[in-house]
Design a protein around this motif. Structure first.
Motif, PDB file in Angstrom:
ATOM      1  N   ILE A 157      12.392  -5.843 -13.566  1.00 48.69           N
ATOM      2  CA  ILE A 157      11.104  -6.286 -13.032  1.00 48.69           C
ATOM      3  C   ILE A 157      10.142  -5.100 -13.022  1.00 48.69           C
ATOM      4  O   ILE A 157      10.438  -4.064 -12.425  1.00 48.69           O
ATOM      5  N   PRO A 158       9.004  -5.244 -13.690  1.00 52.89           N
ATOM      6  CA  PRO A 158       8.046  -4.138 -13.741  1.00 52.89           C
ATOM      7  C   PRO A 158       7.426  -3.827 -12.384  1.00 52.89           C
ATOM      8  O   PRO A 158       7.127  -4.720 -11.590  1.00 52.89           O
ATOM      9  N   LEU A 159       7.234  -2.551 -12.175  1.00 54.64           N
ATOM     10  CA  LEU A 159       6.577  -2.025 -10.991  1.00 54.64           C
ATOM     11  C   LEU A 159       5.340  -1.298 -11.510  1.00 54.64           C
ATOM     12  O   LEU A 159       5.431  -0.503 -12.462  1.00 54.64           O
ATOM     13  N   VAL A 160       4.181  -1.590 -10.916  1.00 60.13           N
ATOM     14  CA  VAL A 160       2.928  -1.029 -11.412  1.00 60.13           C
ATOM     15  C   VAL A 160       2.221  -0.324 -10.257  1.00 60.13           C
ATOM     16  O   VAL A 160       2.039  -0.897  -9.184  1.00 60.13           O
ATOM     17  N   LEU A 161       1.821   0.911 -10.510  1.00 60.29           N
ATOM     18  CA  LEU A 161       1.044   1.676  -9.549  1.00 60.29           C
ATOM     19  C   LEU A 161      -0.426   1.486  -9.886  1.00 60.29           C
ATOM     20  O   LEU A 161      -0.842   1.647 -11.044  1.00 60.29           O
ATOM     21  N   LEU A 162      -1.211   1.086  -8.906  1.00 60.71           N
ATOM     22  CA  LEU A 162      -2.647   0.896  -9.065  1.00 60.71           C
ATOM     23  C   LEU A 162      -3.343   2.051  -8.338  1.00 60.71           C
ATOM     24  O   LEU A 162      -3.297   2.120  -7.101  1.00 60.71           O
ATOM     25  N   GLU A 163      -3.949   2.939  -9.100  1.00 57.37           N
ATOM     26  CA  GLU A 163      -4.566   4.139  -8.529  1.00 57.37           C
ATOM     27  C   GLU A 163      -6.079   4.088  -8.696  1.00 57.37           C
ATOM     28  O   GLU A 163      -6.584   3.517  -9.678  1.00 57.37           O
ATOM     29  N   PRO A 164      -6.812   4.690  -7.745  1.00 58.69           N
ATOM     30  CA  PRO A 164      -8.287   4.699  -7.850  1.00 58.69           C
ATOM     31  C   PRO A 164      -8.752   5.289  -9.169  1.00 58.69           C
ATOM     32  O   PRO A 164      -8.160   6.241  -9.677  1.00 58.69           O
ATOM     33  N   LEU A 165      -9.824   4.712  -9.714  1.00 57.76           N
ATOM     34  CA  LEU A 165     -10.413   5.242 -10.947  1.00 57.76           C
ATOM     35  C   LEU A 165     -11.019   6.604 -10.692  1.00 57.76           C
ATOM     36  O   LEU A 165     -11.483   6.903  -9.618  1.00 57.76           O
TER      37      LEU A 165
ATOM     38  N   LYS B  82       0.866  -1.183   0.000  1.00 53.15           N
ATOM     39  CA  LYS B  82       0.000   0.000   0.000  1.00 53.15           C
ATOM     40  C   LYS B  82       0.893   1.220   0.000  1.00 53.15           C
ATOM     41  O   LYS B  82       1.894   1.278   0.719  1.00 53.15           O
ATOM     42  N   HIS B  83       0.551   2.194  -0.831  1.00 53.70           N
ATOM     43  CA  HIS B  83       1.321   3.439  -0.894  1.00 53.70           C
ATOM     44  C   HIS B  83       0.353   4.603  -1.060  1.00 53.70           C
ATOM     45  O   HIS B  83      -0.269   4.760  -2.109  1.00 53.70           O
ATOM     46  N   GLU B  84       0.215   5.391   0.006  1.00 52.34           N
ATOM     47  CA  GLU B  84      -0.712   6.518   0.032  1.00 52.34           C
ATOM     48  C   GLU B  84      -2.106   6.013  -0.336  1.00 52.34           C
ATOM     49  O   GLU B  84      -2.595   5.083   0.270  1.00 52.34           O
ATOM     50  N   SER B  85      -2.755   6.583  -1.366  1.00 55.32           N
ATOM     51  CA  SER B  85      -4.103   6.128  -1.740  1.00 55.32           C
ATOM     52  C   SER B  85      -4.063   5.056  -2.819  1.00 55.32           C
ATOM     53  O   SER B  85      -5.095   4.672  -3.359  1.00 55.32           O
ATOM     54  N   ALA B  86      -2.871   4.555  -3.117  1.00 58.97           N
ATOM     55  CA  ALA B  86      -2.694   3.588  -4.204  1.00 58.97           C
ATOM     56  C   ALA B  86      -2.074   2.297  -3.669  1.00 58.97           C
ATOM     57  O   ALA B  86      -1.746   2.178  -2.486  1.00 58.97           O
ATOM     58  N   TYR B  87      -1.917   1.344  -4.570  1.00 62.85           N
ATOM     59  CA  TYR B  87      -1.198   0.105  -4.293  1.00 62.85           C
ATOM     60  C   TYR B  87      -0.090  -0.028  -5.334  1.00 62.85           C
ATOM     61  O   TYR B  87      -0.199   0.511  -6.441  1.00 62.85           O
TER      62      TYR B  87
ATOM     63  N   ALA C 165     -11.754  -7.293   3.145  1.00 59.00           N
ATOM     64  CA  ALA C 165     -13.133  -7.270   2.674  1.00 59.00           C
ATOM     65  C   ALA C 165     -13.368  -6.193   1.618  1.00 59.00           C
ATOM     66  O   ALA C 165     -14.375  -6.220   0.916  1.00 59.00           O
ATOM     67  N   ALA C 166     -12.447  -5.240   1.502  1.00 56.35           N
ATOM     68  CA  ALA C 166     -12.623  -4.116   0.571  1.00 56.35           C
ATOM     69  C   ALA C 166     -12.180  -4.489  -0.839  1.00 56.35           C
ATOM     70  O   ALA C 166     -11.122  -5.082  -1.031  1.00 56.35           O
ATOM     71  N   ILE C 167     -13.006  -4.123  -1.806  1.00 52.56           N
ATOM     72  CA  ILE C 167     -12.676  -4.336  -3.217  1.00 52.56           C
ATOM     73  C   ILE C 167     -12.595  -2.963  -3.876  1.00 52.56           C
ATOM     74  O   ILE C 167     -13.540  -2.170  -3.794  1.00 52.56           O
ATOM     75  N   HIS C 168     -11.457  -2.705  -4.525  1.00 56.86           N
ATOM     76  CA  HIS C 168     -11.183  -1.407  -5.124  1.00 56.86           C
ATOM     77  C   HIS C 168     -11.129  -1.516  -6.643  1.00 56.86           C
ATOM     78  O   HIS C 168     -10.512  -2.443  -7.177  1.00 56.86           O
ATOM     79  N   ALA C 169     -11.762  -0.560  -7.329  1.00 60.59           N
ATOM     80  CA  ALA C 169     -11.628  -0.423  -8.782  1.00 60.59           C
ATOM     81  C   ALA C 169     -10.440   0.514  -9.019  1.00 60.59           C
ATOM     82  O   ALA C 169     -10.432   1.653  -8.532  1.00 60.59           O
TER      83      ALA C 169
END
Length: 141
Positions: free
Chosen positions: A133-141, A57-62, A93-97
């Motif tokens: 190795i790729p690093l991917v930031l997953l940010e809220p839609l 987890k990183h700030e509001s992203a993963y 329990a949380a699911i994030h788009a």
């Protein structure tokens, strides 16, 4: 879209345990690292695919790391999110788009230590691999 479970038994079983219990079971990798479940759309099949990954987890992203233990090729989930960057991630329990954005250059240099702080073996995997190795930031839609 239909969900197609992994053909790899331990992946399929961990995803099932995690989802059935909202992360109460299956929440750790065999190595003790915390887990999230990444859902991607298969680039060839269009089916939903689910993968347990180390939770960073990183700030509001993963952040997700396409290390595959330092294997010489990228994992299928990474290729799937490159083809379709809109993903879902279950954290307990949380699911994030989320929207996936591979990072490189100075941004990768800045975020890599965040991932390594959670799982130091990412550095070992990178040292053992000829690929970056790729690093991917997953940010809220």
């Amino acid at each position: 879209m239909n969900y197609v479970p992994s053909p790899i038994p331990f992946v399929r079983d961990q995803v099932a345990r995690y989802e059935e219990s909202a992360g109460a079971r299956g929440g750790l990798m065999d190595n003790g690292a915390p887990v999230v479940i990444l859902t991607t759309v298969g680039r060839r099949t269009g089916a939903l695919r689910k993968t347990p990954l180390i939770r960073v987890k990183h700030e509001s992203a993963y952040i997700v790391v396409a290390s595959m233990g330092g294997a010489p090729h990228h994992p299928a989930w990474y290729l799937n999110l490159r083809a379709n960057p809109e993903v879902h991630l279950q954290d307990g329990a949380a699911i994030h788009a989320l929207r996936a954005q591979p990072v490189s250059g100075t941004e990768r240099t800045r975020l890599w230590p965040v991932a390594v702080a959670v799982w130091p073996d990412f550095d070992v995997y990178q040292s053992a691999s000829d690929r970056e190795i790729p690093l991917v930031l997953l940010e809220p839609l």
